[in-house]
Design a protein around this motif. Sequence first.
Motif, PDB file in Angstrom:
ATOM      1  N   GLU A  97      14.582 -40.966 -25.277  1.00 40.84           N
ATOM      2  CA  GLU A  97      14.789 -42.281 -24.167  1.00 40.84           C
ATOM      3  C   GLU A  97      14.136 -42.107 -23.205  1.00 40.84           C
ATOM      4  OE1 GLU A  97      19.123 -42.966 -23.719  1.00 40.84           O
ATOM      5  OE2 GLU A  97      19.475 -43.090 -26.163  1.00 40.84           O
ATOM      6  N   MET A  98      13.333 -40.916 -22.901  1.00 36.19           N
ATOM      7  CA  MET A  98      12.578 -40.834 -21.577  1.00 36.19           C
ATOM      8  C   MET A  98      11.289 -41.905 -21.366  1.00 36.19           C
ATOM      9  SD  MET A  98      13.180 -38.678 -19.448  1.00 36.19           S
ATOM     10  CE  MET A  98      14.762 -37.717 -19.576  1.00 36.19           C
ATOM     11  N   PRO A  99      11.384 -42.419 -20.182  1.00 37.82           N
ATOM     12  CA  PRO A  99      10.089 -43.532 -20.125  1.00 37.82           C
ATOM     13  C   PRO A  99       8.758 -42.768 -20.238  1.00 37.82           C
ATOM     14  CG  PRO A  99      10.830 -42.864 -17.850  1.00 37.82           C
ATOM     15  CD  PRO A  99      11.915 -42.136 -18.969  1.00 37.82           C
ATOM     16  N   ASN A 100       7.706 -43.746 -20.439  1.00 40.98           N
ATOM     17  CA  ASN A 100       6.361 -43.139 -20.765  1.00 40.98           C
ATOM     18  C   ASN A 100       5.714 -42.373 -19.705  1.00 40.98           C
ATOM     19  OD1 ASN A 100       6.207 -43.772 -23.575  1.00 40.98           O
ATOM     20  ND2 ASN A 100       5.466 -45.898 -23.062  1.00 40.98           N
ATOM     21  N   ASN A 101       6.205 -42.639 -18.539  1.00 36.83           N
ATOM     22  CA  ASN A 101       5.384 -42.092 -17.331  1.00 36.83           C
ATOM     23  C   ASN A 101       5.897 -40.835 -16.926  1.00 36.83           C
ATOM     24  OD1 ASN A 101       7.763 -42.993 -16.386  1.00 36.83           O
ATOM     25  ND2 ASN A 101       6.776 -43.625 -14.401  1.00 36.83           N
ATOM     26  N   ILE A 102       6.423 -39.993 -17.755  1.00 42.94           N
ATOM     27  CA  ILE A 102       7.039 -38.472 -17.376  1.00 42.94           C
ATOM     28  C   ILE A 102       6.053 -37.540 -18.056  1.00 42.94           C
ATOM     29  CG2 ILE A 102       9.440 -39.459 -16.962  1.00 42.94           C
ATOM     30  CD1 ILE A 102       8.800 -37.254 -20.000  1.00 42.94           C
ATOM     31  N   VAL A 103       6.272 -36.233 -17.632  1.00 40.67           N
ATOM     32  CA  VAL A 103       5.762 -35.310 -18.440  1.00 40.67           C
ATOM     33  C   VAL A 103       6.784 -34.145 -18.471  1.00 40.67           C
ATOM     34  CG1 VAL A 103       4.186 -33.077 -18.085  1.00 40.67           C
ATOM     35  CG2 VAL A 103       3.615 -35.600 -17.171  1.00 40.67           C
ATOM     36  N   LYS A 156      -2.967 -35.322 -15.951  1.00 36.96           N
ATOM     37  CA  LYS A 156      -4.347 -35.268 -16.885  1.00 36.96           C
ATOM     38  C   LYS A 156      -4.213 -34.044 -17.945  1.00 36.96           C
ATOM     39  CE  LYS A 156      -6.862 -31.855 -14.066  1.00 36.96           C
ATOM     40  NZ  LYS A 156      -7.908 -31.694 -13.079  1.00 36.96           N
ATOM     41  N   TYR A 157      -2.944 -33.390 -17.893  1.00 41.79           N
ATOM     42  CA  TYR A 157      -3.016 -32.412 -18.909  1.00 41.79           C
ATOM     43  C   TYR A 157      -1.789 -32.598 -19.844  1.00 41.79           C
ATOM     44  CZ  TYR A 157      -4.049 -29.609 -14.501  1.00 41.79           C
ATOM     45  OH  TYR A 157      -4.844 -29.180 -13.369  1.00 41.79           O
ATOM     46  N   GLY A 158      -1.580 -34.056 -19.979  1.00 40.37           N
ATOM     47  CA  GLY A 158      -0.996 -34.393 -21.216  1.00 40.37           C
ATOM     48  C   GLY A 158       0.530 -34.705 -20.892  1.00 40.37           C
ATOM     49  N   LYS A 159       1.410 -35.005 -22.034  1.00 37.87           N
ATOM     50  CA  LYS A 159       2.882 -35.267 -21.951  1.00 37.87           C
ATOM     51  C   LYS A 159       3.866 -34.141 -21.650  1.00 37.87           C
ATOM     52  CE  LYS A 159       4.605 -38.457 -22.263  1.00 37.87           C
ATOM     53  NZ  LYS A 159       5.310 -39.378 -21.074  1.00 37.87           N
ATOM     54  N   SER A 160       3.217 -32.810 -22.035  1.00 34.77           N
ATOM     55  CA  SER A 160       3.884 -31.618 -21.711  1.00 34.77           C
ATOM     56  C   SER A 160       3.147 -30.626 -20.691  1.00 34.77           C
ATOM     57  CB  SER A 160       4.037 -30.663 -22.751  1.00 34.77           C
ATOM     58  OG  SER A 160       4.561 -31.391 -23.978  1.00 34.77           O
ATOM     59  N   SER A 161       3.813 -30.104 -19.949  1.00 32.44           N
ATOM     60  CA  SER A 161       3.236 -29.291 -18.910  1.00 32.44           C
ATOM     61  C   SER A 161       2.286 -28.401 -19.188  1.00 32.44           C
ATOM     62  CB  SER A 161       4.488 -28.651 -17.854  1.00 32.44           C
ATOM     63  OG  SER A 161       5.324 -27.824 -18.509  1.00 32.44           O
ATOM     64  N   THR A 162       1.276 -27.664 -18.646  1.00 30.75           N
ATOM     65  CA  THR A 162       0.243 -26.667 -19.189  1.00 30.75           C
ATOM     66  C   THR A 162       1.128 -25.351 -19.255  1.00 30.75           C
ATOM     67  OG1 THR A 162      -0.006 -25.557 -17.031  1.00 30.75           O
ATOM     68  CG2 THR A 162      -1.358 -27.631 -17.440  1.00 30.75           C
ATOM     69  N   THR A 163       0.582 -24.614 -20.193  1.00 35.07           N
ATOM     70  CA  THR A 163       1.295 -23.332 -20.751  1.00 35.07           C
ATOM     71  C   THR A 163       1.594 -22.674 -19.397  1.00 35.07           C
ATOM     72  OG1 THR A 163       0.134 -23.459 -22.603  1.00 35.07           O
ATOM     73  CG2 THR A 163       1.079 -21.361 -22.154  1.00 35.07           C
ATOM     74  N   ALA A 164       0.782 -22.450 -18.664  1.00 31.36           N
ATOM     75  CA  ALA A 164       0.969 -21.584 -17.419  1.00 31.36           C
ATOM     76  C   ALA A 164       2.010 -22.182 -16.427  1.00 31.36           C
ATOM     77  CB  ALA A 164      -0.437 -21.596 -16.393  1.00 31.36           C
ATOM     78  N   GLN A 165       2.115 -23.481 -16.627  1.00 32.22           N
ATOM     79  CA  GLN A 165       3.255 -24.276 -15.340  1.00 32.22           C
ATOM     80  C   GLN A 165       4.284 -23.909 -16.424  1.00 32.22           C
ATOM     81  OE1 GLN A 165       2.472 -27.997 -14.019  1.00 32.22           O
ATOM     82  NE2 GLN A 165       4.340 -27.969 -12.671  1.00 32.22           N
ATOM     83  N   LEU A 166       4.437 -23.958 -17.453  1.00 30.07           N
ATOM     84  CA  LEU A 166       5.571 -23.495 -18.585  1.00 30.07           C
ATOM     85  C   LEU A 166       6.179 -22.327 -18.173  1.00 30.07           C
ATOM     86  CD1 LEU A 166       7.540 -24.445 -20.876  1.00 30.07           C
ATOM     87  CD2 LEU A 166       5.834 -23.693 -22.301  1.00 30.07           C
ATOM     88  N   PHE A 167       5.214 -21.488 -18.259  1.00 28.06           N
ATOM     89  CA  PHE A 167       5.583 -19.863 -17.621  1.00 28.06           C
ATOM     90  C   PHE A 167       6.228 -19.805 -16.320  1.00 28.06           C
ATOM     91  CE2 PHE A 167       5.109 -15.648 -16.384  1.00 28.06           C
ATOM     92  CZ  PHE A 167       5.241 -14.936 -17.242  1.00 28.06           C
ATOM     93  N   ALA A 168       5.591 -20.495 -15.306  1.00 31.72           N
ATOM     94  CA  ALA A 168       6.205 -20.311 -13.856  1.00 31.72           C
ATOM     95  C   ALA A 168       7.495 -21.139 -14.011  1.00 31.72           C
ATOM     96  CB  ALA A 168       4.860 -20.981 -13.090  1.00 31.72           C
ATOM     97  N   ASP A 169       7.721 -22.061 -14.525  1.00 31.55           N
ATOM     98  CA  ASP A 169       8.864 -22.835 -14.425  1.00 31.55           C
ATOM     99  C   ASP A 169       9.893 -22.310 -15.100  1.00 31.55           C
ATOM    100  OD1 ASP A 169       7.624 -24.891 -13.141  1.00 31.55           O
ATOM    101  OD2 ASP A 169       7.686 -26.353 -14.741  1.00 31.55           O
ATOM    102  N   LEU A 170       9.651 -21.617 -16.615  1.00 27.36           N
ATOM    103  CA  LEU A 170      10.712 -20.749 -17.041  1.00 27.36           C
ATOM    104  C   LEU A 170      11.180 -19.669 -16.374  1.00 27.36           C
ATOM    105  CD1 LEU A 170       9.323 -21.171 -20.672  1.00 27.36           C
ATOM    106  CD2 LEU A 170      11.431 -22.201 -19.872  1.00 27.36           C
ATOM    107  N   TRP A 171      10.356 -18.981 -15.464  1.00 30.26           N
ATOM    108  CA  TRP A 171      10.496 -17.840 -14.809  1.00 30.26           C
ATOM    109  C   TRP A 171      11.511 -18.068 -13.747  1.00 30.26           C
ATOM    110  CZ3 TRP A 171       8.154 -12.902 -14.747  1.00 30.26           C
ATOM    111  CH2 TRP A 171       8.174 -12.207 -13.700  1.00 30.26           C
ATOM    112  N   ASN A 172      11.759 -19.443 -13.260  1.00 29.49           N
ATOM    113  CA  ASN A 172      12.393 -19.902 -12.272  1.00 29.49           C
ATOM    114  C   ASN A 172      13.669 -20.183 -12.818  1.00 29.49           C
ATOM    115  OD1 ASN A 172      11.074 -19.235  -9.420  1.00 29.49           O
ATOM    116  ND2 ASN A 172       9.374 -19.992 -10.920  1.00 29.49           N
ATOM    117  N   LEU A 173      13.886 -20.501 -13.958  1.00 30.54           N
ATOM    118  CA  LEU A 173      15.242 -21.172 -14.352  1.00 30.54           C
ATOM    119  C   LEU A 173      16.446 -20.053 -14.426  1.00 30.54           C
ATOM    120  CD1 LEU A 173      13.921 -23.690 -17.106  1.00 30.54           C
ATOM    121  CD2 LEU A 173      14.826 -24.233 -14.872  1.00 30.54           C
ATOM    122  N   LYS A 174      17.470 -20.589 -14.291  1.00 31.53           N
ATOM    123  CA  LYS A 174      18.686 -19.800 -14.278  1.00 31.53           C
ATOM    124  C   LYS A 174      19.513 -19.736 -15.391  1.00 31.53           C
ATOM    125  CE  LYS A 174      19.152 -20.506  -9.240  1.00 31.53           C
ATOM    126  NZ  LYS A 174      19.887 -21.449  -8.470  1.00 31.53           N
TER     127      LYS A 174
END
Length: 194
Positions: A97-103, A156-174
């Motif tokens: 149900e997410m809008p099209n303009n999200i990543v 510009k990277y697409g509908k999902s975050s880049t692999t590196a950003q995914l790594f940095a984000d997962l690293w910070n989740l609790k």
Amino acid sequence: MKKIEFVYREMLYQFMEKKKYNFTQSELSKNLMISLSTVNLALKPLVKMNSVDIRLRGFRIIDLKKILYYWASIRNFEKDIIYKTRVNKPVTQIESEMPNNIVYGAYSAYKFKFKDVPADYSEVYVYGDEEIEKRFPKNINSPNLFVLKKDNAIDKYGKSSTTAQLFADLWNLKEWYAKEFLKALEKRLNGILE
């Protein structure tokens, strides 16, 4: 996200996903529409930790792993959250149900990028704006939808975050399963990081 992190995201994206190994500061500045001094500032700690090799006409990454872990350690994920709410629906339905303009970020990004999930998850993280509140109204119960501030370059990277950003984000989740996702991602990156 700080502007120096745009530099890390772009460098790591180009290296990990486009197999580009050489860069110039002016090229990064132009592509990211940030000042040359910001690019220079971003490179200083990387030079100090010997993860980039500065040359006469540019630089090249010599230790991807150091840059990736450095970015993950300085990333302030919590600060980027601009909206959170409780949506009483399964995560797959929230995602659909997410809008099209999200990543998509974090667990959803992993799922869409790799067509796999290392563990069940119950939170959805997306990069978007406050407009998402119209679709998912405020609910004060324990949040399971988190909207992170979307920067101008992320589309510009697409509908999902880049692999590196995914790594940095997962690293910070609790959440406990963030570690499972991170381990699975590290396994996928094993050939690149070594």
